[in-house]
Design a protein around this motif. Sequence first.
Motif, PDB file in Angstrom:
ATOM      1  N   VAL A  52      46.595  41.583  43.026  1.00  0.00           N
ATOM      2  CA  VAL A  52      45.760  40.830  42.096  1.00  0.00           C
ATOM      3  C   VAL A  52      45.394  41.731  40.921  1.00  0.00           C
ATOM      4  N   CYS A  53      45.667  41.263  39.717  1.00  0.00           N
ATOM      5  CA  CYS A  53      45.286  42.006  38.515  1.00  0.00           C
ATOM      6  C   CYS A  53      43.914  41.490  38.072  1.00  0.00           C
ATOM      7  N   ALA A  54      42.883  42.289  38.327  1.00  0.00           N
ATOM      8  CA  ALA A  54      41.523  41.846  38.029  1.00  0.00           C
ATOM      9  C   ALA A  54      40.585  43.045  37.976  1.00  0.00           C
ATOM     10  N   ASP A  55      39.421  42.840  37.394  1.00  0.00           N
ATOM     11  CA  ASP A  55      38.372  43.856  37.387  1.00  0.00           C
ATOM     12  C   ASP A  55      37.695  43.883  38.752  1.00  0.00           C
ATOM     13  N   ALA A  56      37.426  45.072  39.258  1.00  0.00           N
ATOM     14  CA  ALA A  56      36.883  45.221  40.605  1.00  0.00           C
ATOM     15  C   ALA A  56      35.548  44.506  40.770  1.00  0.00           C
ATOM     16  N   VAL A  57      34.647  44.669  39.814  1.00  0.00           N
ATOM     17  CA  VAL A  57      33.315  44.074  39.926  1.00  0.00           C
ATOM     18  C   VAL A  57      33.391  42.549  39.896  1.00  0.00           C
ATOM     19  N   GLU A  58      34.206  42.019  38.991  1.00  0.00           N
ATOM     20  CA  GLU A  58      34.351  40.567  38.898  1.00  0.00           C
ATOM     21  C   GLU A  58      34.991  40.004  40.161  1.00  0.00           C
ATOM     22  N   TYR A  59      35.992  40.706  40.678  1.00  0.00           N
ATOM     23  CA  TYR A  59      36.676  40.208  41.876  1.00  0.00           C
ATOM     24  C   TYR A  59      35.759  40.258  43.092  1.00  0.00           C
ATOM     25  N   LEU A  60      34.942  41.302  43.188  1.00  0.00           N
ATOM     26  CA  LEU A  60      34.045  41.446  44.333  1.00  0.00           C
ATOM     27  C   LEU A  60      33.104  40.251  44.464  1.00  0.00           C
ATOM     28  N   SER A  61      32.683  39.691  43.343  1.00  0.00           N
ATOM     29  CA  SER A  61      31.738  38.567  43.385  1.00  0.00           C
ATOM     30  C   SER A  61      32.376  37.305  43.954  1.00  0.00           C
ATOM     31  N   THR A  62      33.714  37.253  43.981  1.00  0.00           N
ATOM     32  CA  THR A  62      34.407  36.051  44.460  1.00  0.00           C
ATOM     33  C   THR A  62      35.092  36.238  45.803  1.00  0.00           C
ATOM     34  N   VAL A  63      35.224  37.477  46.278  1.00  0.00           N
ATOM     35  CA  VAL A  63      36.013  37.747  47.469  1.00  0.00           C
ATOM     36  C   VAL A  63      35.330  37.218  48.728  1.00  0.00           C
ATOM     37  N   GLU A  64      36.127  36.749  49.672  1.00  0.00           N
ATOM     38  CA  GLU A  64      35.608  36.315  50.966  1.00  0.00           C
ATOM     39  C   GLU A  64      35.237  37.544  51.791  1.00  0.00           C
ATOM     40  N   PRO A  65      34.397  37.380  52.817  1.00  0.00           N
ATOM     41  CA  PRO A  65      34.047  38.520  53.674  1.00  0.00           C
ATOM     42  C   PRO A  65      35.281  39.196  54.259  1.00  0.00           C
ATOM     43  N   GLN A  66      35.271  40.522  54.244  1.00  0.00           N
ATOM     44  CA  GLN A  66      36.406  41.330  54.680  1.00  0.00           C
ATOM     45  C   GLN A  66      36.002  42.222  55.856  1.00  0.00           C
ATOM     46  N   THR A  67      36.988  42.679  56.604  1.00  0.00           N
ATOM     47  CA  THR A  67      36.712  43.714  57.587  1.00  0.00           C
ATOM     48  C   THR A  67      36.381  45.008  56.861  1.00  0.00           C
ATOM     49  N   MET A  68      37.224  45.383  55.884  1.00  0.00           N
ATOM     50  CA  MET A  68      37.011  46.621  55.133  1.00  0.00           C
ATOM     51  C   MET A  68      37.191  46.383  53.644  1.00  0.00           C
ATOM     52  N   LEU A  69      36.299  46.979  52.864  1.00  0.00           N
ATOM     53  CA  LEU A  69      36.495  47.132  51.429  1.00  0.00           C
ATOM     54  C   LEU A  69      36.725  48.610  51.156  1.00  0.00           C
ATOM     55  N   PHE A  70      37.657  48.890  50.251  1.00  0.00           N
ATOM     56  CA  PHE A  70      37.976  50.278  49.896  1.00  0.00           C
ATOM     57  C   PHE A  70      37.766  50.448  48.403  1.00  0.00           C
ATOM     58  N   LEU A  71      37.091  51.539  48.017  1.00  0.00           N
ATOM     59  CA  LEU A  71      36.891  51.844  46.600  1.00  0.00           C
ATOM     60  C   LEU A  71      37.147  53.314  46.335  1.00  0.00           C
ATOM     61  N   ASP A  72      37.860  53.562  45.254  1.00  0.00           N
ATOM     62  CA  ASP A  72      38.055  54.907  44.729  1.00  0.00           C
ATOM     63  C   ASP A  72      37.608  54.870  43.272  1.00  0.00           C
ATOM     64  N   PRO A  73      36.293  54.928  43.026  1.00  0.00           N
ATOM     65  CA  PRO A  73      35.806  54.758  41.652  1.00  0.00           C
ATOM     66  C   PRO A  73      36.280  55.859  40.721  1.00  0.00           C
ATOM     67  N   ALA A  74      36.535  55.486  39.472  1.00  0.00           N
ATOM     68  CA  ALA A  74      36.986  56.444  38.464  1.00  0.00           C
ATOM     69  C   ALA A  74      35.913  57.489  38.249  1.00  0.00           C
ATOM     70  N   ARG A  75      36.352  58.750  38.122  1.00  0.00           N
ATOM     71  CA  ARG A  75      35.399  59.850  38.031  1.00  0.00           C
ATOM     72  C   ARG A  75      35.434  60.521  36.664  1.00  0.00           C
ATOM     73  N   ARG A  76      35.779  59.748  35.643  1.00  0.00           N
ATOM     74  CA  ARG A  76      35.743  60.250  34.265  1.00  0.00           C
ATOM     75  C   ARG A  76      34.998  59.251  33.396  1.00  0.00           C
ATOM     76  N   ASP A  77      34.220  59.764  32.422  1.00  0.00           N
ATOM     77  CA  ASP A  77      33.487  58.871  31.530  1.00  0.00           C
ATOM     78  C   ASP A  77      34.392  58.392  30.403  1.00  0.00           C
ATOM     79  N   GLU A  78      33.793  57.658  29.445  1.00  0.00           N
ATOM     80  CA  GLU A  78      34.602  57.089  28.352  1.00  0.00           C
ATOM     81  C   GLU A  78      35.209  58.144  27.447  1.00  0.00           C
ATOM     82  N   HIS A  79      34.719  59.398  27.534  1.00  0.00           N
ATOM     83  CA  HIS A  79      35.265  60.486  26.728  1.00  0.00           C
ATOM     84  C   HIS A  79      36.287  61.318  27.503  1.00  0.00           C
TER      85      HIS A  79
END
Length: 401
Positions: free
Chosen positions: A142-169
């Motif tokens: 699925v090509c989507a933004d993580a935050v937007e998709y999370l609001s619509t996703v059905e309950p899962q056994t596991m969610l996995f996140l590897d958040p970006a660790r760099r700022d806009e610069h």
Amino acid sequence: MTTAEFIREYRERDIRQLALQANRFPDVDMPYALDQIQGWQIARRKLPKWAACDGVIFPPHLSMEQCSSEPTAQYKLNLAMEWAEIVGHAPRMTDLTGGFGVDFSFTSCAFAAATYVERNEQLCHIVEHNLPLLGLNNATVVCADAVEYLSTVEPQTMLFLDPARRDEHGAKTVMLADCTPDVVQLLPQLLEKSRFTMLKLSPMLDWHKAVDDLQGTVREVHIVSVGGECKELLLVLSTVVESELKVYCADLSTASDTSSLFVYTPGSSAPVVNSKLKTQNSKLVHEPNASIMKAGCFDELALAYGVSPVSRNSHLFLSDEPVEDFPGRSFVVERVTTMNKGELRKALVGIEKANIATRNFPLTVAELRKRLKIKDGGDVYIFATTTTEGEHLLLISRKYR
């Protein structure tokens, strides 16, 4: 020569040299070919199974450098399988920050259905192409933004996140709240939508602060090293399971083996500091691995293995007898010397080369090496440290076994 033929024939060549010869191959899409050759060369080191799979497409260089290696991805698969069994729920997972898909390709194997989410359209196309080649047929891309998709996703056994660790610069961030997406802000949704959530974070992050920020929901902290270098910090969050926080310090040696694993519950009593460092009764000195160093669990380590610290800040430990399965390296101490010139001269007789490490010592390795006039290398290991009484000593050692 087609682009595909060029990639196959020249994939072991130096890409800088190939770039200079681009005019010789007018029919080759050279930027794409160089990306694929460079990607394959990195994969041969980090992802040998992928490198051996014909037809896999590799992303641009940055994504390849940032992706997990096979040993760390396999570790996450084992962890996902354990927790899926613990929570005892329908096996479904979603990776909200898919990236190149290495972690997803491993962790998804623990579940009957898996969804890969990534906002970068190019990466989505690459992963959609690669997954069937890797034998993964249980996945949806699925090509989507993580935050937007999370609001619509059905309950899962596991969610996995590897958040970006760099700022806009492009600068690296070291606070959990500064990562993208902001896991702290998303915490209520993550807990509502999953029976457990696995977070992959930078090893630079202060795990104590991260645990505090996540408000008592962290059940396990996993500090994962490969080849002596701390690579990842993994947190497992859940409100379905109530348990004491446990910290796992893993040092991985190969794609399938854990060379050492130390597990503890924070808050053990402090051990007795060693005060007999000058004795010459064949003591062994033990150096913890990178995961232990990151965890900072020196008191718990000393109690678990019956070793005593050289001093509170040395991060080196002594024992009279060998310690089996110590999570790190062990050395036989052959001589101990102060920094007195006469003592040094006698202690260093016959030593022309040595591996030097400083622990709680006023000189850097380079400064000490210059003072000792010893070259780097060989089978002698010199640990420079400071005792509880403030005395500067050198432990001249050789590897145990």
